[in-house]
Design a protein around this motif. Structure first.
Motif, PDB file in Angstrom:
ATOM      1  N   GLU A  20       0.824  -1.204   0.000  1.00  0.00           N
ATOM      2  CA  GLU A  20       0.000   0.000   0.000  1.00  0.00           C
ATOM      3  C   GLU A  20       0.865   1.263   0.000  1.00  0.00           C
ATOM      4  O   GLU A  20       0.676   2.166  -0.799  1.00  0.00           O
ATOM      5  N   ILE A  21       1.838   1.269   0.910  1.00  0.00           N
ATOM      6  CA  ILE A  21       2.690   2.441   1.051  1.00  0.00           C
ATOM      7  C   ILE A  21       3.489   2.674  -0.227  1.00  0.00           C
ATOM      8  O   ILE A  21       3.594   3.801  -0.718  1.00  0.00           O
ATOM      9  N   LEU A  22       4.033   1.596  -0.773  1.00  0.00           N
ATOM     10  CA  LEU A  22       4.855   1.748  -1.973  1.00  0.00           C
ATOM     11  C   LEU A  22       4.001   2.218  -3.148  1.00  0.00           C
ATOM     12  O   LEU A  22       4.436   3.053  -3.942  1.00  0.00           O
ATOM     13  N   ASP A  23       2.786   1.702  -3.238  1.00  0.00           N
ATOM     14  CA  ASP A  23       1.889   2.153  -4.301  1.00  0.00           C
ATOM     15  C   ASP A  23       1.560   3.627  -4.144  1.00  0.00           C
ATOM     16  O   ASP A  23       1.542   4.392  -5.102  1.00  0.00           O
ATOM     17  N   LEU A  62       3.346   5.835  -2.689  1.00  0.00           N
ATOM     18  CA  LEU A  62       4.557   6.577  -3.031  1.00  0.00           C
ATOM     19  C   LEU A  62       4.647   6.769  -4.542  1.00  0.00           C
ATOM     20  O   LEU A  62       4.910   7.854  -5.042  1.00  0.00           O
ATOM     21  N   GLU A  63       4.386   5.673  -5.247  1.00  0.00           N
ATOM     22  CA  GLU A  63       4.463   5.691  -6.698  1.00  0.00           C
ATOM     23  C   GLU A  63       3.429   6.648  -7.282  1.00  0.00           C
ATOM     24  O   GLU A  63       3.700   7.409  -8.207  1.00  0.00           O
ATOM     25  N   ARG A  64       2.246   6.636  -6.691  1.00  0.00           N
ATOM     26  CA  ARG A  64       1.136   7.418  -7.208  1.00  0.00           C
ATOM     27  C   ARG A  64       1.304   8.898  -6.892  1.00  0.00           C
ATOM     28  O   ARG A  64       1.089   9.754  -7.729  1.00  0.00           O
ATOM     29  N   GLU A  65       1.697   9.188  -5.654  1.00  0.00           N
ATOM     30  CA  GLU A  65       1.642  10.583  -5.201  1.00  0.00           C
ATOM     31  C   GLU A  65       2.888  11.375  -5.550  1.00  0.00           C
ATOM     32  O   GLU A  65       2.831  12.593  -5.662  1.00  0.00           O
ATOM     33  N   LEU A  66       4.014  10.693  -5.692  1.00  0.00           N
ATOM     34  CA  LEU A  66       5.236  11.432  -5.965  1.00  0.00           C
ATOM     35  C   LEU A  66       5.590  11.330  -7.441  1.00  0.00           C
ATOM     36  O   LEU A  66       5.729  10.238  -7.974  1.00  0.00           O
ATOM     37  N   ILE A  67       5.733  12.486  -8.046  1.00  0.00           N
ATOM     38  CA  ILE A  67       6.089  12.536  -9.460  1.00  0.00           C
ATOM     39  C   ILE A  67       7.613  12.525  -9.556  1.00  0.00           C
ATOM     40  O   ILE A  67       8.300  13.187  -8.775  1.00  0.00           O
ATOM     41  N   GLY A  68       8.144  11.766 -10.531  1.00  0.00           N
ATOM     42  CA  GLY A  68       9.589  11.717 -10.691  1.00  0.00           C
ATOM     43  C   GLY A  68      10.252  10.920  -9.581  1.00  0.00           C
ATOM     44  O   GLY A  68       9.703   9.930  -9.110  1.00  0.00           O
ATOM     45  N   LEU A  69      11.445  11.359  -9.174  1.00  0.00           N
ATOM     46  CA  LEU A  69      12.183  10.741  -8.065  1.00  0.00           C
ATOM     47  C   LEU A  69      12.430   9.247  -8.235  1.00  0.00           C
ATOM     48  O   LEU A  69      12.428   8.497  -7.261  1.00  0.00           O
TER      49      LEU A  69
END
Lengths: 307, 130
Positions: A25-28, A30-37
């Motif tokens: 959940e957390i990793l998803d 992270l993937e969804r909410e943070l652009i780039g990085l």
């Protein structure tokens, strides 16, 4: 693990652990909410895998030591260090490495006192609040001032080092700041270097990423660009990057705040009623007047950020 | 004589693990935690000395346990209690208080009964010896 005693080998299903512990959940998120990085996300996924495996090893009795989880986040301002630290706290909590999973964010001012005997209680106060969670020290290198040997920062450093060693079960320390200054800080304080296992570097955003970030920031506030506004913003980003005090996503956020101000003024000074669409659209006219387009801010330091 | 006051006074002394669980409960109710100590456990002595400041905004009992350890190191031969303070408007009072440390040898209380005017009886409690 099945209930069969004795000769069947105990097993741990890592994939199932990954799902049930909430790490996925957390990793998803992270993937969804943070652009780039991309490199940061990669490192966090690796760390998560390491911690999952470590947890499985502990369940099977192969390891007993709590791994060192203290981290350093290096990168320019506005590259998402605090946001990622928040996610990291959630991740460590789901994996059971911190009990409560809250983030306490501090700077030098919160740790170091102003007179003799003031620093230790202050630092301890902060540490007590951070117990069971993650302590995030922003611009950690300000703790160490080599030109002043009587600086109280040294006292805070000593207490921190002690707690980082003795209370590894109780809290995780994340230090953040500019890459070059952090390197110098670690060089001068080898104690920190050896106690920090994970160094994560945050790259600057590309123009394209900043464009997407600006759109998603506006969306979060219930606004949107029209076509002209979007193009003006892209140009703004390109020009702004060349100018001093550029702070990645933070500069974009400030620019958008000012664009909203101009939009409000524009709507207010125009006659006639406005509809919902007009109220929530940022147009070219709201971005173009920025000083960034007319050669930028004066560099003699009167203003910290572009207008 | 074993002095009893506050919560859990009829139970055996709490172990550290039990104290920790109680503190977790206190924090879950968002009460502030205070540690106090005294060498004078007379029931009328409400003025115990504070160990440090009351602790607001803690999330985990570990912070309290650290302070308790420090306090025990400095005042191991005193009575130490943990107070939970509710700062909500309308309460603003101590919600929970229990003893977490007592000296090796405790004083006892002697009760004196005095005849007063009419058929009134007055009681006085006196701490004696160790």
């Amino acid at each position: 693990m099945d209930g069969d005693a004795g000769d069947t080998l105990a097993t741990v299903d890592l994939k199932a652990e990954y799902e049930t512990s909430g790490v996925r959940e957390i990793l998803d998120e992270l993937e969804r909410e943070l652009i780039g990085l991309a490199p940061v996300k990669q490192r966090i996924r690796e760390t998560a895998a390491l911690l999952l495996v470590d947890r499985a090893r502990r369940e099977l009795g192969l390891a007993h030591e709590t791994p060192t989880l203290h981290m350093s986040f290096t990168g320019n301002p506005g590259t998402g260090k605090t946001t990622v630290a928040l996610k990291m706290a959630g991740l460590l909590h789901r994996l059971g490495y911190v009990r409560k999973g809250h983030l306490v964010s501090v700077t030098r001012d919160d740790l170091v006192g102003q007179y003799i005997g003031h620093t230790a209680p202050k630092t301890k106060e902060v540490l007590k609040k951070a117990m069971g969670g993650v302590l995030f020290i922003d611009e950690a290198y300000y703790l160490y001032k080599p030109d002043n040997e009587r600086d109280y920062g040294q006292e805070a450093i000593e207490i921190l080092l002690q707690v980082m060693e003795n209370n590894r079960d109780d809290l995780v320390v994340i230090m953040a700041g500019y890459a070059d200054r952090m390197d110098r800080f670690f060089a001068a304080n080898p104690g920190f270097r050896s106690r920090i296992a994970h160094h994560i570097e945050f790259p600057d955003y590309t123009d394209e990423e900043l464009g997407r970030i600006s759109a998603s920031m506006l969306e979060g506030q219930g606004y949107a660009f029209d076509e002209g506004g979007r193009q003006a913003m892209e140009e703004y980003i390109r020009l702004r990057r060349e100018q001093p005090h550029f702070a990645n996503a933070r500069s974009i956020r400030n620019a958008l705040d000012r664009a909203r101000l101009r939009q409000a003024n524009r709507l207010f000074s125009a006659d006639g009623p406005v509809d919902a669409r007009a109220l929530s659209t940022i147009t070219e006219a709201d971005i173009r007047p920025s000083r960034v387009f007319s050669g930028g801010l004066d560099t003699d330091g009167h203003r910290a950020d572009a207008d | 004589m074993r002095i009893t006051q506050g919560c859990f006074s009829f139970l055996p002394d709490l172990t550290d693990e039990q104290i920790r669980a109680q503190v977790e409960y206190i924090l879950s109710r968002e009460w502030a935690v205070g540690i106090e100590f005294t060498d004078e456990p007379h029931p009328r002595n409400t003025y115990w000395e504070m160990w440090g400041n009351p602790m607001f905004d803690l999330k985990d009992a570990k912070g309290v346990m650290m302070e308790l350890d420090e306090c025990r190191k400095a005042h191991g031969d005193s009575y130490i209690r943990i107070n939970a303070f509710d700062s909500t408007r309308g309460w603003e009072t101590v919600m929970m208080s229990f003893i977490v440390n007592r000296p090796a040898s405790e004083p006892s209380l002697r009760t004196w009964r005095t005849e007063a005017d009419g058929r009134h009886i007055r009681y006085t409690h006196e701490l004696v010896g160790r």
